[in-house]
Scaffold this motif. Structure first.
Motif, PDB file in Angstrom:
ATOM      1  N   THR A  24      60.527  27.962  70.373  1.00  0.00           N
ATOM      2  CA  THR A  24      61.713  28.067  71.226  1.00  0.00           C
ATOM      3  C   THR A  24      62.538  26.798  71.059  1.00  0.00           C
ATOM      4  O   THR A  24      61.985  25.699  71.005  1.00  0.00           O
ATOM      5  N   LYS A  25      63.867  26.968  70.939  1.00  0.00           N
ATOM      6  CA  LYS A  25      64.747  25.821  70.739  1.00  0.00           C
ATOM      7  C   LYS A  25      66.016  25.969  71.563  1.00  0.00           C
ATOM      8  O   LYS A  25      66.666  26.998  71.536  1.00  0.00           O
ATOM      9  N   TRP A  26      66.343  24.889  72.306  1.00  0.00           N
ATOM     10  CA  TRP A  26      67.569  24.805  73.088  1.00  0.00           C
ATOM     11  C   TRP A  26      68.496  23.765  72.475  1.00  0.00           C
ATOM     12  O   TRP A  26      68.051  22.772  71.908  1.00  0.00           O
ATOM     13  N   PHE A  27      69.807  23.993  72.622  1.00  0.00           N
ATOM     14  CA  PHE A  27      70.815  22.996  72.311  1.00  0.00           C
ATOM     15  C   PHE A  27      71.728  22.848  73.515  1.00  0.00           C
ATOM     16  O   PHE A  27      71.731  23.690  74.416  1.00  0.00           O
ATOM     17  N   LYS A  28      72.501  21.784  73.521  1.00  0.00           N
ATOM     18  CA  LYS A  28      73.562  21.644  74.515  1.00  0.00           C
ATOM     19  C   LYS A  28      74.904  21.720  73.813  1.00  0.00           C
ATOM     20  O   LYS A  28      75.158  20.979  72.859  1.00  0.00           O
ATOM     21  N   VAL A  29      75.750  22.632  74.243  1.00  0.00           N
ATOM     22  CA  VAL A  29      77.082  22.811  73.686  1.00  0.00           C
ATOM     23  C   VAL A  29      78.091  22.527  74.784  1.00  0.00           C
ATOM     24  O   VAL A  29      78.166  23.256  75.774  1.00  0.00           O
ATOM     25  N   ASP A  30      78.841  21.426  74.620  1.00  0.00           N
ATOM     26  CA  ASP A  30      79.787  20.983  75.659  1.00  0.00           C
ATOM     27  C   ASP A  30      79.091  20.825  77.003  1.00  0.00           C
ATOM     28  O   ASP A  30      79.637  21.177  78.056  1.00  0.00           O
ATOM     29  N   GLY A  31      77.844  20.314  76.932  1.00  0.00           N
ATOM     30  CA  GLY A  31      77.091  20.068  78.155  1.00  0.00           C
ATOM     31  C   GLY A  31      76.396  21.280  78.734  1.00  0.00           C
ATOM     32  O   GLY A  31      75.701  21.174  79.746  1.00  0.00           O
ATOM     33  N   VAL A  32      76.578  22.447  78.107  1.00  0.00           N
ATOM     34  CA  VAL A  32      75.979  23.690  78.617  1.00  0.00           C
ATOM     35  C   VAL A  32      74.754  24.038  77.769  1.00  0.00           C
ATOM     36  O   VAL A  32      74.849  24.110  76.545  1.00  0.00           O
ATOM     37  N   PRO A  33      73.594  24.259  78.415  1.00  0.00           N
ATOM     38  CA  PRO A  33      72.392  24.612  77.642  1.00  0.00           C
ATOM     39  C   PRO A  33      72.575  25.949  76.923  1.00  0.00           C
ATOM     40  O   PRO A  33      73.112  26.912  77.479  1.00  0.00           O
ATOM     41  N   LEU A  34      72.115  25.998  75.671  1.00  0.00           N
ATOM     42  CA  LEU A  34      72.209  27.207  74.854  1.00  0.00           C
ATOM     43  C   LEU A  34      70.871  27.413  74.162  1.00  0.00           C
ATOM     44  O   LEU A  34      70.397  26.539  73.431  1.00  0.00           O
ATOM     45  N   LYS A  35      70.256  28.563  74.404  1.00  0.00           N
ATOM     46  CA  LYS A  35      68.968  28.850  73.779  1.00  0.00           C
ATOM     47  C   LYS A  35      69.213  29.499  72.427  1.00  0.00           C
ATOM     48  O   LYS A  35      69.770  30.594  72.328  1.00  0.00           O
ATOM     49  N   ALA A  36      68.784  28.818  71.361  1.00  0.00           N
ATOM     50  CA  ALA A  36      69.003  29.320  70.002  1.00  0.00           C
ATOM     51  C   ALA A  36      67.863  30.224  69.537  1.00  0.00           C
ATOM     52  O   ALA A  36      68.099  31.221  68.858  1.00  0.00           O
ATOM     53  N   LEU A  37      66.626  29.852  69.891  1.00  0.00           N
ATOM     54  CA  LEU A  37      65.447  30.608  69.477  1.00  0.00           C
ATOM     55  C   LEU A  37      64.526  30.789  70.668  1.00  0.00           C
ATOM     56  O   LEU A  37      64.414  29.892  71.517  1.00  0.00           O
ATOM     57  N   GLU A  38      63.837  31.921  70.718  1.00  0.00           N
ATOM     58  CA  GLU A  38      62.935  32.188  71.838  1.00  0.00           C
ATOM     59  C   GLU A  38      61.634  32.811  71.343  1.00  0.00           C
ATOM     60  O   GLU A  38      61.635  33.918  70.788  1.00  0.00           O
ATOM     61  N   ASP A  39      60.532  32.104  71.503  1.00  0.00           N
ATOM     62  CA  ASP A  39      59.184  32.608  71.260  1.00  0.00           C
ATOM     63  C   ASP A  39      59.041  33.273  69.887  1.00  0.00           C
ATOM     64  O   ASP A  39      58.514  34.377  69.761  1.00  0.00           O
ATOM     65  N   VAL A  40      59.527  32.593  68.856  1.00  0.00           N
ATOM     66  CA  VAL A  40      59.449  33.152  67.498  1.00  0.00           C
ATOM     67  C   VAL A  40      58.040  32.954  66.949  1.00  0.00           C
ATOM     68  O   VAL A  40      57.521  31.842  66.921  1.00  0.00           O
ATOM     69  N   ARG A  41      57.469  34.047  66.491  1.00  0.00           N
ATOM     70  CA  ARG A  41      56.119  34.024  65.917  1.00  0.00           C
ATOM     71  C   ARG A  41      56.170  34.732  64.566  1.00  0.00           C
ATOM     72  O   ARG A  41      56.553  35.902  64.488  1.00  0.00           O
ATOM     73  N   LEU A  42      55.795  34.014  63.529  1.00  0.00           N
ATOM     74  CA  LEU A  42      55.726  34.628  62.203  1.00  0.00           C
ATOM     75  C   LEU A  42      54.729  33.869  61.352  1.00  0.00           C
ATOM     76  O   LEU A  42      54.340  32.741  61.684  1.00  0.00           O
ATOM     77  N   HIS A  43      54.329  34.491  60.251  1.00  0.00           N
ATOM     78  CA  HIS A  43      53.427  33.816  59.338  1.00  0.00           C
ATOM     79  C   HIS A  43      53.712  34.268  57.912  1.00  0.00           C
ATOM     80  O   HIS A  43      54.299  35.331  57.671  1.00  0.00           O
ATOM     81  N   ALA A  44      53.290  33.438  56.967  1.00  0.00           N
ATOM     82  CA  ALA A  44      53.384  33.753  55.544  1.00  0.00           C
ATOM     83  C   ALA A  44      52.073  33.348  54.890  1.00  0.00           C
ATOM     84  O   ALA A  44      51.649  32.195  55.009  1.00  0.00           O
ATOM     85  N   ARG A  45      51.443  34.285  54.222  1.00  0.00           N
ATOM     86  CA  ARG A  45      50.182  34.005  53.544  1.00  0.00           C
ATOM     87  C   ARG A  45      50.442  33.356  52.194  1.00  0.00           C
ATOM     88  O   ARG A  45      51.549  33.386  51.674  1.00  0.00           O
ATOM     89  N   ALA A  46      49.406  32.793  51.625  1.00  0.00           N
ATOM     90  CA  ALA A  46      49.532  32.132  50.323  1.00  0.00           C
ATOM     91  C   ALA A  46      50.056  33.112  49.289  1.00  0.00           C
ATOM     92  O   ALA A  46      49.517  34.207  49.120  1.00  0.00           O
ATOM     93  N   GLY A  47      51.134  32.729  48.597  1.00  0.00           N
ATOM     94  CA  GLY A  47      51.693  33.550  47.544  1.00  0.00           C
ATOM     95  C   GLY A  47      52.563  34.691  48.003  1.00  0.00           C
ATOM     96  O   GLY A  47      53.023  35.488  47.180  1.00  0.00           O
ATOM     97  N   GLU A  48      52.845  34.797  49.289  1.00  0.00           N
ATOM     98  CA  GLU A  48      53.692  35.876  49.797  1.00  0.00           C
ATOM     99  C   GLU A  48      55.173  35.527  49.664  1.00  0.00           C
ATOM    100  O   GLU A  48      55.560  34.363  49.691  1.00  0.00           O
ATOM    101  N   PHE A  49      55.966  36.590  49.584  1.00  0.00           N
ATOM    102  CA  PHE A  49      57.419  36.472  49.628  1.00  0.00           C
ATOM    103  C   PHE A  49      57.859  37.159  50.917  1.00  0.00           C
ATOM    104  O   PHE A  49      57.807  38.372  51.036  1.00  0.00           O
ATOM    105  N   VAL A  50      58.274  36.351  51.897  1.00  0.00           N
ATOM    106  CA  VAL A  50      58.604  36.849  53.225  1.00  0.00           C
ATOM    107  C   VAL A  50      60.072  36.561  53.505  1.00  0.00           C
ATOM    108  O   VAL A  50      60.530  35.428  53.318  1.00  0.00           O
ATOM    109  N   SER A  51      60.807  37.577  53.942  1.00  0.00           N
ATOM    110  CA  SER A  51      62.223  37.393  54.245  1.00  0.00           C
ATOM    111  C   SER A  51      62.476  37.458  55.750  1.00  0.00           C
ATOM    112  O   SER A  51      61.726  38.086  56.503  1.00  0.00           O
ATOM    113  N   ILE A  52      63.557  36.784  56.148  1.00  0.00           N
ATOM    114  CA  ILE A  52      64.046  36.815  57.533  1.00  0.00           C
ATOM    115  C   ILE A  52      65.481  37.296  57.487  1.00  0.00           C
ATOM    116  O   ILE A  52      66.301  36.775  56.724  1.00  0.00           O
TER     117      ILE A  52
END
Length: 258
Positions: A17-45
């Protein structure tokens, strides 16, 4: 401990989870992101503009810290991540005053490695990366596709097992883009690095990937994960198959949800 069900797991994100402040206002950019990549995998987002894909990459490579969650490499929490993964941003960022050869060995040079050995290795790889005969050329004379090949070679020469590629073909014309997609698959199949690939292109995601994570609009969350069980190696003709069309439709449906 990693929750990745199939070892070995090279990269795992747990509850990012990641927050930023934009003009003093909190902005949540990411929320509870869960992902994985195994050895040798090609994973896209894939996800809409502004959903936090580049922010996620900046967290993985250590340019940003998450407000919540952890990044794991090889099953271990990676609190100091700078330099542990290879990262190719959207723009090639080639230095105009350096030759192609000197651009692609920038990583080893900054780490104080043997430049003679780095140059030898780079020269050996130039043909594979479509740059034979251009070692002493400067970026100004390269086509857009060649610049991206040089930037990708620079990323490979970091000698990292996990590579982050942030829309590397997004600015290219359609024909060059298709050519480089096929070329990238060939390079990946030779070296079998673990690749995490950001794209806005549904066809690109299906054609390249083993799995595709679909993110929601901001704050970016994982809406769904779509496995891509198409056989490898993949030829361009596979895009005409019913299986490809079904996966493309699944991705488009996931992206259309609000």
């Amino acid at each position: 401990m990693s929750s990745c069900p199939d070892a070995p797991c090279k990269l795992e994100l747990t509850g990012i989870t990641k927050w930023f402040k934009v003009d003093g206002v909190p902005l949540k950019a990411l929320e509870d992101v869960r992902l994985h990549a195994r050895a040798g995998e090609f994973v896209s987002i894939i996800g809409p503009s502004g959903c936090g894909k580049s922010t996620l990459f900046n967290i993985i490579c250590g340019l940003l810290e998450p407000d919540e969650g952890q990044v794991l490499l090889d099953g271990q929490v990676a609190s100091r991540r700078a330099g542990l993964v290879g990262y190719m941003p959207q723009k090639d960022l080639l230095l105009p005053w350096r030759s192609v050869l000197d651009n692609v060995i920038l990583g080893p040079e900054l780490r104080g490695e043997d430049l003679r050995e780095s140059r030898r290795e780079a020269r050996e790889l130039l043909p594979l990366f479509g740059l034979e005969g251009f070692a002493d050329a400067y970026p100004a004379v390269l086509s857009g596709g060649m610049k991206q090949r040089a930037a990708l070679l620079r990323t490979f020469l970091t000698h990292r097992e996990v590579l982050l590629l942030d829309e590397p073909f997004g600015a290219l014309d359609a024909l060059t883009r298709m050519e480089l997609q096929e070329w990238l698959l060939g390079v990946w199949e030779r070296f079998r690095k673990t690749i995490l690939f950001v794209t806005h292109d549904v066809d690109e995601a299906v054609f390249l990937s083993d799995r595709v994570y679909v993110l929601t609009p901001r704050p970016g969350r994982v809406r769904t994960v779509i496995p891509v069980p198409l056989p490898r190696p993949r030829a361009r003709s596979i895009i005409a198959s019913p299986e490809f069309a079904a996966l493309r439709y699944q991705l488009l449906e996931a992206l259309a949800l609000r």
